[in-house]
Design a protein around this motif. Structure first.
Motif, PDB file in Angstrom:
ATOM      1  N   ARG A   9       0.834  -1.195   0.000  1.00 16.32           N
ATOM      2  CA  ARG A   9       0.000   0.000   0.000  1.00 16.32           C
ATOM      3  C   ARG A   9       0.874   1.252   0.000  1.00 16.32           C
ATOM      4  N   ASP A  10       2.125   1.097   0.360  1.00 20.05           N
ATOM      5  CA  ASP A  10       3.053   2.220   0.421  1.00 20.05           C
ATOM      6  C   ASP A  10       3.739   2.360  -0.940  1.00 20.05           C
ATOM      7  N   ILE A  11       3.502   3.468  -1.614  1.00 19.56           N
ATOM      8  CA  ILE A  11       4.047   3.664  -2.957  1.00 19.56           C
ATOM      9  C   ILE A  11       5.569   3.657  -2.949  1.00 19.56           C
ATOM     10  N   ALA A  12       6.197   4.162  -1.892  1.00 20.92           N
ATOM     11  CA  ALA A  12       7.658   4.172  -1.822  1.00 20.92           C
ATOM     12  C   ALA A  12       8.198   2.747  -1.717  1.00 20.92           C
ATOM     13  N   ASP A  13       7.530   1.883  -0.940  1.00 26.10           N
ATOM     14  CA  ASP A  13       7.935   0.478  -0.864  1.00 26.10           C
ATOM     15  C   ASP A  13       7.783  -0.201  -2.222  1.00 26.10           C
ATOM     16  N   ALA A  14       6.650   0.041  -2.865  1.00 22.74           N
ATOM     17  CA  ALA A  14       6.388  -0.559  -4.170  1.00 22.74           C
ATOM     18  C   ALA A  14       7.411  -0.078  -5.198  1.00 22.74           C
ATOM     19  N   PHE A  15       7.779   1.198  -5.137  1.00 24.44           N
ATOM     20  CA  PHE A  15       8.765   1.761  -6.065  1.00 24.44           C
ATOM     21  C   PHE A  15      10.127   1.103  -5.860  1.00 24.44           C
ATOM     22  N   GLY A  16      10.550   1.012  -4.605  1.00 24.87           N
ATOM     23  CA  GLY A  16      11.841   0.383  -4.307  1.00 24.87           C
ATOM     24  C   GLY A  16      11.891  -1.070  -4.745  1.00 24.87           C
ATOM     25  N   MET A  17      10.824  -1.814  -4.497  1.00 21.73           N
ATOM     26  CA  MET A  17      10.783  -3.217  -4.897  1.00 21.73           C
ATOM     27  C   MET A  17      10.755  -3.338  -6.417  1.00 21.73           C
ATOM     28  N   ALA A  18      10.044  -2.435  -7.083  1.00 22.63           N
ATOM     29  CA  ALA A  18      10.000  -2.470  -8.548  1.00 22.63           C
ATOM     30  C   ALA A  18      11.394  -2.249  -9.130  1.00 22.63           C
ATOM     31  N   ILE A  19      12.142  -1.313  -8.573  1.00 22.93           N
ATOM     32  CA  ILE A  19      13.511  -1.070  -9.053  1.00 22.93           C
ATOM     33  C   ILE A  19      14.340  -2.338  -8.886  1.00 22.93           C
ATOM     34  N   TYR A  20      14.247  -2.954  -7.732  1.00 18.73           N
ATOM     35  CA  TYR A  20      15.003  -4.174  -7.458  1.00 18.73           C
ATOM     36  C   TYR A  20      14.630  -5.284  -8.445  1.00 18.73           C
ATOM     37  N   GLU A  21      13.330  -5.528  -8.598  1.00 17.96           N
ATOM     38  CA  GLU A  21      12.875  -6.604  -9.468  1.00 17.96           C
ATOM     39  C   GLU A  21      13.237  -6.351 -10.930  1.00 17.96           C
ATOM     40  N   ILE A  22      13.061  -5.113 -11.374  1.00 20.77           N
ATOM     41  CA  ILE A  22      13.382  -4.772 -12.761  1.00 20.77           C
ATOM     42  C   ILE A  22      14.874  -4.923 -13.006  1.00 20.77           C
ATOM     43  N   SER A  23      15.679  -4.464 -12.075  1.00 17.24           N
ATOM     44  CA  SER A  23      17.127  -4.572 -12.223  1.00 17.24           C
ATOM     45  C   SER A  23      17.549  -6.034 -12.347  1.00 17.24           C
ATOM     46  N   ARG A  24      17.049  -6.864 -11.461  1.00 20.19           N
ATOM     47  CA  ARG A  24      17.385  -8.296 -11.503  1.00 20.19           C
ATOM     48  C   ARG A  24      16.903  -8.943 -12.787  1.00 20.19           C
ATOM     49  N   GLY A  25      15.664  -8.677 -13.152  1.00 20.01           N
ATOM     50  CA  GLY A  25      15.085  -9.295 -14.339  1.00 20.01           C
ATOM     51  C   GLY A  25      15.757  -8.836 -15.625  1.00 20.01           C
ATOM     52  N   TRP A  26      16.016  -7.552 -15.734  1.00 20.98           N
ATOM     53  CA  TRP A  26      16.652  -7.003 -16.936  1.00 20.98           C
ATOM     54  C   TRP A  26      18.054  -7.593 -17.077  1.00 20.98           C
ATOM     55  N   ARG A  27      18.775  -7.584 -15.973  1.00 21.10           N
ATOM     56  CA  ARG A  27      20.139  -8.119 -15.989  1.00 21.10           C
ATOM     57  C   ARG A  27      20.141  -9.606 -16.342  1.00 21.10           C
ATOM     58  N   ALA A  28      19.186 -10.357 -15.810  1.00 20.13           N
ATOM     59  CA  ALA A  28      19.098 -11.794 -16.105  1.00 20.13           C
ATOM     60  C   ALA A  28      18.853 -12.028 -17.594  1.00 20.13           C
ATOM     61  N   ARG A  29      18.014 -11.209 -18.206  1.00 21.11           N
ATOM     62  CA  ARG A  29      17.743 -11.352 -19.645  1.00 21.11           C
ATOM     63  C   ARG A  29      19.002 -11.099 -20.459  1.00 21.11           C
ATOM     64  N   VAL A  30      19.746 -10.044 -20.095  1.00 24.24           N
ATOM     65  CA  VAL A  30      20.980  -9.730 -20.825  1.00 24.24           C
ATOM     66  C   VAL A  30      22.011 -10.832 -20.595  1.00 24.24           C
ATOM     67  N   GLU A  31      22.145 -11.296 -19.355  1.00 32.01           N
ATOM     68  CA  GLU A  31      23.117 -12.348 -19.037  1.00 32.01           C
ATOM     69  C   GLU A  31      22.792 -13.647 -19.766  1.00 32.01           C
ATOM     70  N   GLU A  32      21.524 -13.925 -19.958  1.00 33.95           N
ATOM     71  CA  GLU A  32      21.107 -15.120 -20.682  1.00 33.95           C
ATOM     72  C   GLU A  32      21.698 -15.097 -22.102  1.00 33.95           C
ATOM     73  N   LYS A  33      21.717 -13.930 -22.700  1.00 27.42           N
ATOM     74  CA  LYS A  33      22.265 -13.788 -24.059  1.00 27.42           C
ATOM     75  C   LYS A  33      23.792 -13.820 -24.059  1.00 27.42           C
ATOM     76  N   THR A  34      24.432 -13.205 -23.043  1.00 27.83           N
ATOM     77  CA  THR A  34      25.892 -13.140 -23.048  1.00 27.83           C
ATOM     78  C   THR A  34      26.527 -14.482 -22.670  1.00 27.83           C
ATOM     79  N   LYS A  35      25.779 -15.353 -22.030  1.00 28.71           N
ATOM     80  CA  LYS A  35      26.307 -16.692 -21.713  1.00 28.71           C
ATOM     81  C   LYS A  35      26.680 -17.438 -22.986  1.00 28.71           C
TER      82      LYS A  35
END
Length: 151
Positions: free
Chosen positions: A11-37
């Motif tokens: 319910r806290d937008i700041a918590d949701a924002f912080g978690m979104a940054i974390y999840e997006i960073s991990r997911g985006w990086r995983a997609r790129v790493e999948e290709k560079t492997k």
């Protein structure tokens, strides 16, 4: 392979924002790493190569470790492996024999071009349908947050 991200509702937008940054960073990086492997690079190695290629100036080993969020000894081992492959070389920093600049070699440049192309494929897929205005607003917020990290 599609990376499944945990769905965190708050319910806290700041918590949701912080978690979104974390999840997006991990997911985006995983997609790129999948290709560079496919090029024989671990995620950490691809981050080092990417960081060196993107930098406007030579980075010292310590700066590179800070940029990649790893400890000095881990960076030293990673650079040893990349140096053995002929992808990077260490060059003494003029005036300070204790420091080395880490430089990409010519052998690595075709790989960098391929990495950039693959990263752009991921970027284009993930940002499809998002307007430049929306990206600009999001980027403005992220730059403020990043500046507060002191990085």
């Amino acid at each position: 392979m599609v990376v499944k991200l945990p769905c965190v509702e708050s319910r806290d937008i700041a918590d949701a924002f912080g978690m979104a940054i974390y999840e997006i960073s991990r997911g985006w990086r995983a997609r790129v790493e999948e290709k560079t492997k496919q090029m024989g690079l671990s995620g950490a190695a691809s981050l080092v190569v990417w960081s060196l290629a993107a930098s406007s100036r030579p980075l010292t080993q310590k700066e590179l470790a800070q940029h990649c969020f790893v400890e000095g000894p881990s960076m030293a081992r990673l650079l040893d492996r990349l140096e053995a492959k002929g992808w990077v070389r260490r060059a003494a920093v003029p005036g300070d024999r204790r420091k080395n600049h880490i430089l990409l070699t010519d052998k690595c440049l075709p790989c960098v071009e391929k990495m950039v192309a693959q990263a752009h494929e991921v970027r284009d897929e993930l940002l499809q349908g998002i307007s430049e205005e929306q990206l600009g607003a999001a980027l403005a917020v992220l730059r403020i947050v990043r500046s507060r990290l002191g990085d």
